[in-house]
Design an enzyme around this catalytic site. Structure first.
Site, PDB file in Angstrom:
ATOM      1  N   LYS A 289      12.464 -20.608-112.054  1.00  5.90           N
ATOM      2  CA  LYS A 289      12.496 -20.756-110.602  1.00  5.90           C
ATOM      3  C   LYS A 289      13.033 -19.441-110.062  1.00  5.90           C
ATOM      4  O   LYS A 289      14.122 -19.015-110.449  1.00  5.90           O
ATOM      5  CB  LYS A 289      13.406 -21.914-110.191  1.00  5.90           C
ATOM      6  CG  LYS A 289      13.648 -22.026-108.691  1.00  5.90           C
ATOM      7  CD  LYS A 289      14.632 -23.153-108.380  1.00  5.90           C
ATOM      8  CE  LYS A 289      14.942 -23.227-106.893  1.00  5.90           C
ATOM      9  NZ  LYS A 289      15.911 -24.320-106.584  1.00  5.90           N
ATOM     10  N   GLU A 293      15.324 -20.723-102.360  1.00  9.87           N
ATOM     11  CA  GLU A 293      16.591 -21.389-102.052  1.00  9.87           C
ATOM     12  C   GLU A 293      17.796 -20.545-102.463  1.00  9.87           C
ATOM     13  O   GLU A 293      18.789 -21.036-102.983  1.00  9.87           O
ATOM     14  CB  GLU A 293      16.660 -22.758-102.733  1.00  9.87           C
ATOM     15  CG  GLU A 293      15.577 -23.723-102.279  1.00  9.87           C
ATOM     16  CD  GLU A 293      15.729 -25.091-102.900  1.00  9.87           C
ATOM     17  OE1 GLU A 293      15.611 -26.085-102.178  1.00  9.87           O
ATOM     18  OE2 GLU A 293      15.963 -25.162-104.129  1.00  9.87           O
ATOM     19  N   ASP A 372       8.923 -31.455-100.559  1.00  5.40           N
ATOM     20  CA  ASP A 372       9.917 -31.663-101.624  1.00  5.40           C
ATOM     21  C   ASP A 372      10.022 -33.133-102.006  1.00  5.40           C
ATOM     22  O   ASP A 372      10.982 -33.791-101.632  1.00  5.40           O
ATOM     23  CB  ASP A 372      11.273 -31.138-101.157  1.00  5.40           C
ATOM     24  CG  ASP A 372      12.275 -30.987-102.292  1.00  5.40           C
ATOM     25  OD1 ASP A 372      11.892 -31.150-103.451  1.00  5.40           O
ATOM     26  OD2 ASP A 372      13.454 -30.700-102.008  1.00  5.40           O
ATOM     27  N   GLU A 394       3.786 -31.018-110.558  1.00  8.00           N
ATOM     28  CA  GLU A 394       5.190 -31.388-110.775  1.00  8.00           C
ATOM     29  C   GLU A 394       5.483 -32.668-110.007  1.00  8.00           C
ATOM     30  O   GLU A 394       5.372 -32.715-108.779  1.00  8.00           O
ATOM     31  CB  GLU A 394       6.134 -30.275-110.317  1.00  8.00           C
ATOM     32  CG  GLU A 394       7.600 -30.592-110.559  1.00  8.00           C
ATOM     33  CD  GLU A 394       8.537 -29.461-110.140  1.00  8.00           C
ATOM     34  OE1 GLU A 394       9.747 -29.712-109.998  1.00  8.00           O
ATOM     35  OE2 GLU A 394       8.064 -28.314-109.952  1.00  8.00           O
ATOM     36  N   GLU A 400      15.183 -38.586-106.292  1.00  5.86           N
ATOM     37  CA  GLU A 400      16.083 -37.769-105.478  1.00  5.86           C
ATOM     38  C   GLU A 400      16.064 -38.179-104.006  1.00  5.86           C
ATOM     39  O   GLU A 400      17.112 -38.365-103.394  1.00  5.86           O
ATOM     40  CB  GLU A 400      15.701 -36.297-105.616  1.00  5.86           C
ATOM     41  CG  GLU A 400      16.520 -35.365-104.748  1.00  5.86           C
ATOM     42  CD  GLU A 400      16.116 -33.913-104.878  1.00  5.86           C
ATOM     43  OE1 GLU A 400      16.619 -33.085-104.097  1.00  5.86           O
ATOM     44  OE2 GLU A 400      15.283 -33.603-105.757  1.00  5.86           O
TER      45      GLU A 400
END
Length: 830
Positions: A289, A293, A372, A394, A400
């Site tokens: 990654k 962020e 997300d 993915e 989450e």
């Protein structure tokens, strides 16, 4: 057929189970004498190397048949024999046969003759065949079958977001099974059990550490630890891989740069990679990654993402390793005042110009939607824009944004909305499921990955029912055409047995769970209206806007929704091929369930259903909460059909979900009622005739407290004890008709204490509870939508003039908070 497909459980007392075996529990299944007599008399294993998946397959067959039929079969090595189960690779099978060659990892399963043939294209495939056969037997399916089964894609991986200290980011089932105290755990027994579960659903790769990687994983002692993990997973045909921190050459290696094109950086990564492969020669590869962020990446040095990825890819090439490079790259400091700013555009904006510039062993790992892991998103348009680059989808098994395993949400129907979506590339049928294995664009690599995050909890994911999502992920990664309900029912039979009422009930609950969660959290494409700044768990719709994260709703007093059209908005719809772009560009052809994703409309805009947007919000949130409440009664109908340990654990979670769905319902409807000023046509929002607000009760040792966000408390107010060392009391004299009521009490369960509450009717104690909810969701230290919940005492006889009083004893930093009491006649939710 040796016997019918109908299943018969053995007549025995249901034994307690803790979930540690998952769907591999192999509970006894009754079989007519003809079935018993027809069972093979031995297992023939065509490999006697104890680290071989074929050898493991033989052990699994012996153990599974012993547990299912109470019959021990001897295991022989190397020689074909009549009336046997033969497991091995086709290359090692020297007996007479005429079997078509499966694809890599594929297998042949043949039960039509005297011998059962479980033959893989490779050793991994042979193990898959053994698990397939055992799954049939464990479900009572003794059919004569002969077929070849091939994987949908070569990459079928899971990601674990485990940290070196043993914590797990977005993990809701306890600490890591891989790491503790900065190094690889000494005891890898649970890791071995996990490898077994993964192999049974044909997962062939695992990233063992957090994608937000800690460079200390590259210490010599930890590379040695990776070798031990690999040794545990190898016999199950699962290769391990690791996540890397892009800045490791500087932060860990002592260089003064981590620039992708700096020769010293290139050399550093080559040396590290060589060292790892010396210890783990079959390492699957890396996951990176970067430049997202706040993470370091190639953009730090004005290098392209392809230039950054290729440094790792080239270091891996001599070892046949794969680089998974996340497409989750975006600016988290967007300016909301710009009407055209849109985080959803980022993946295509960043990666499409680089199509064809990535090395052949790079796979771009793309989240199913452009934001997300939300409760509903359109398929990521990046799948249609990388024609010369390998891609993988993915998914996220760990919930989450979707209830963090405290809410039942069966995810495959959500995943199917993306997998089955036709991107219409070049005007041709192009479902996403055909893009990801490389079929659409003739790419050599591709496939699947999912963030799972198992922990030390015996249920693996913190919830027995959540395991259906892990099982289904493996099944879909092998064959995305399989029906979600069929997968679910296989899992139910393997996990809870074959009682028809159990099967029907859990099926009904699970298939209703995602629509219900979408209804009471966020719908019409408006994402999950959770707190995106804090825990990603409870309701906080205001947190979506007025920040740089870009998960905006653009809600104001007049309207709501993101205008993502080319004509007047962010241009996102134009990232799709022409036919799809036109579908979403036109508000009349945009489906209602994605309306607010693509268009900004007034609250009074009428949907295809005929309802206004605001009334749909009101109705959906009430319907969703009502469905969640129905799960409790449905599960209770299974009381005598499921072992007590699992029954009680699931019941506690469903009761919690029912209460938290009310928190969600009230928070969202109150927020938009307050924002829009438009009343609910059904006069439900803001009207609660059965409630007694805690602040309106007679208080002693308690005081009112203004809750933030306001919508996460009834009447925006709760009560807390005046001090953290003195109990409080709240009382009220009832003026209700005599009758039997369910007594629901909303309170807040804060992190940092375990308050004790006791409720009385006159001098009689009705019940008692503590603020120690043993759930895996991220806790809150505040009175808010994350900590809000309720307890219910059923069938309480009440009369006018009765005094109802509650004593709250604070503990630690938890001041025994109370929100309201609801006196509910039978059949009334609230």
């Amino acid at each position: 057929m040796l016997c019918t497909f109908l299943l018969y459980l053995l007549c025995a007392i249901v034994a307690a189970e803790n979930g540690s075996q998952g769907w591999l529990r192999y509970a006894p299944v009754s079989c007519e004498k003809a079935c018993q007599d027809a069972l093979p008399s031995s297992v023939v294993v065509l490999n006697n190397n104890e680290t071989s998946p074929v050898y493991v397959a033989g052990q699994e067959l012996q153990r599974g048949i012993q547990r299912i039929f109470n019959k021990t079969l001897p295991v022989n090595y190397g020689d074909c024999a009549a009336s046997s189960i033969i497991v091995g690779t086709l290359g090692d099978y020297n007996c007479t046969h005429n079997t078509p060659e499966p694809d890599e990892d594929g297998f042949v399963l043949n039960t039509t003759g005297d011998t059962v043939q479980l033959l893989g294209q490779n050793q991994r495939g042979a193990l898959y065949a053994a698990f397939e056969y055992l799954s049939m037997l464990a479900q009572g399916n003794f059919s004569r079958v002969a077929y070849t089964s091939n994987p949908h894609a070569p990459i079928r991986w899971v990601n674990e977001w485990d940290n070196m200290d043993g914590s797990i980011e977005r993990g809701y089932a306890g600490p890591s099974i891989f790491f503790a105290n900065g190094t690889v755990a000494e005891d890898l027994t649970r890791a071995r059990d996990y490898a077994r579960l993964l192999a049974s659903i044909r997962i062939n790769g695992i990233i063992v550490n957090n994608v937000n990687a800690n460079a200390t994983l590259l210490e010599a002692r930890n590379i040695d630890g990776l070798r031990r993990i690999a040794d545990v997973f190898r016999p199950y045909g699962v290769q391990i891989g690791i996540s890397l921190n892009f800045a490791s050459p500087q932060d860990f290696g002592g260089l003064d740069t981590f620039d992708s094109l700096n020769p010293s950086v290139v050399s550093w990564w080559e040396n590290v990679t060589n060292q790892i492969y010396q210890r783990v020669p079959d390492l699957a590869g890396y996951l990176v990654k970067a430049s997202s962020e706040g993470q370091p990446g190639p953009l730090t040095y004005n290098r392209t993402l392809a230039e950054g990825a290729n440094v790792f890819a080239r270091a891996l090439q001599p070892h046949d390793g794969i680089l998974m490079f996340r497409a989750f790259v975006y600016d988290n400091n967007l300016n909301e005042s710009s009407w055209t700013a849109d985080r959803a555009n980022a993946a295509v904006d960043y990666f499409k110009p680089l199509d064809g510039e990535f090395e052949e062993n790079v796979i771009v790992q793309i989240k199913y939607g452009p934001i997300d892991f939300q409760v509903r998103e359109p398929a990521s348009p990046l799948f249609a824009n990388l024609n010369r680059t390998n891609v993988a989808i993915e998914l996220q098994v760990t919930q989450e944004y979707l209830g963090q395993q405290c809410h039942l949400v069966y995810l495959p129907p959500l995943w199917k909305t993306v997998l089955d979506f036709d991107l219409q590339v070049d005007g041709k049928v192009s479902p996403v499921r055909d893009v990801i294995p490389g079929k659409t664009f003739n790419r050599p690599l591709g496939g699947w990955t999912a963030v799972v995050n198992v922990g030390t909890n015996t249920t693996w994911l913190g919830s027995h029912l959540a395991m259906s999502n892990l099982y289904a992920y493996g099944r879909l990664a092998w064959d995305p055409i399989v029906d979600s309900e069929d997968i679910l029912q296989d899992w139910i039979r393997l996990t809870f047995g074959s009682d028809q009422h159990v099967l029907d009930t859990i099926t009904e609950m699970s298939m209703a769970s995602w629509p219900a969660y979408e209804n009471y959290t966020g719908n019409l494409g408006e994402q999950t209206l959770t707190d995106i700044i804090y825990t990603h768990y409870g309701p906080n719709p205001a947190s979506q806007d007025n920040n740089g994260w870009g998960q905006w709703t653009r809600a104001d007093r007049q309207g709501i929704g993101m205008d993502r059209t080319v004509n007047n908005g962010t241009g996102y719809s134009g990232q799709y091929p022409a036919e799809v772009a036109q579908l979403y560009e036109d508000i009349d052809t945009t489906p209602d369930d994605l309306l607010l994703w693509f268009h900004h409309v007034n609250y009074t805009y009428r949907l295809h259903s005929g309802k206004t947007v605001i009334q749909h919000f009101y109705d959906a949130h009430y319907d969703g909460a009502e469905t969640a409440h129905s799960f409790v009664d449905m599960w209770e109908s299974l009381r005598d059909k499921i072992d007590q340990e699992r029954y009680n654990d699931v019941l506690a979670r469903l009761i919690y979900q029912a209460g938290h769905s009310i928190v969600w319902r009230d928070a969202i409807t109150n927020f938009y009622h307050n924002l829009s000023g438009i009343p609910d046509e059904m006069q439900r929002v803001g009207h609660h005739p059965w409630r007694i607000e805690a602040e309106s009760m007679t208080l002693s040792g308690y005081e009112p407290y203004a809750v933030y966000p306001f919508e996460t408390a009834s009447n925006a107010t709760a009560i807390i004890t005046s001090s953290n060392s003195t109990a409080g009391m709240a009382s009220t004299t009832l003026s209700i008709p005599s009758g039997t009521y369910n007594l629901a009490i909303n309170y807040y369960d804060l992190h940092g204490g375990e308050s004790l509450w006791t409720v009385y009717r006159n001098d009689d104690q009705i019940g008692q509870w503590t603020g120690d909810t043993k759930l895996g969701h991220i806790p809150s230290t505040y009175l808010d939508g994350h900590s809000a919940t309720r307890v219910t005492f059923r069938d309480i006889d009440l009369r006018p003039g009765d005094v109802l009083w509650i004593v709250g004893e604070p503990d630690g930093t938890e001041p025994a908070p109370l929100d309201y009491v609801a006196l509910l006649p039978g059949g009334v939710v609230d």
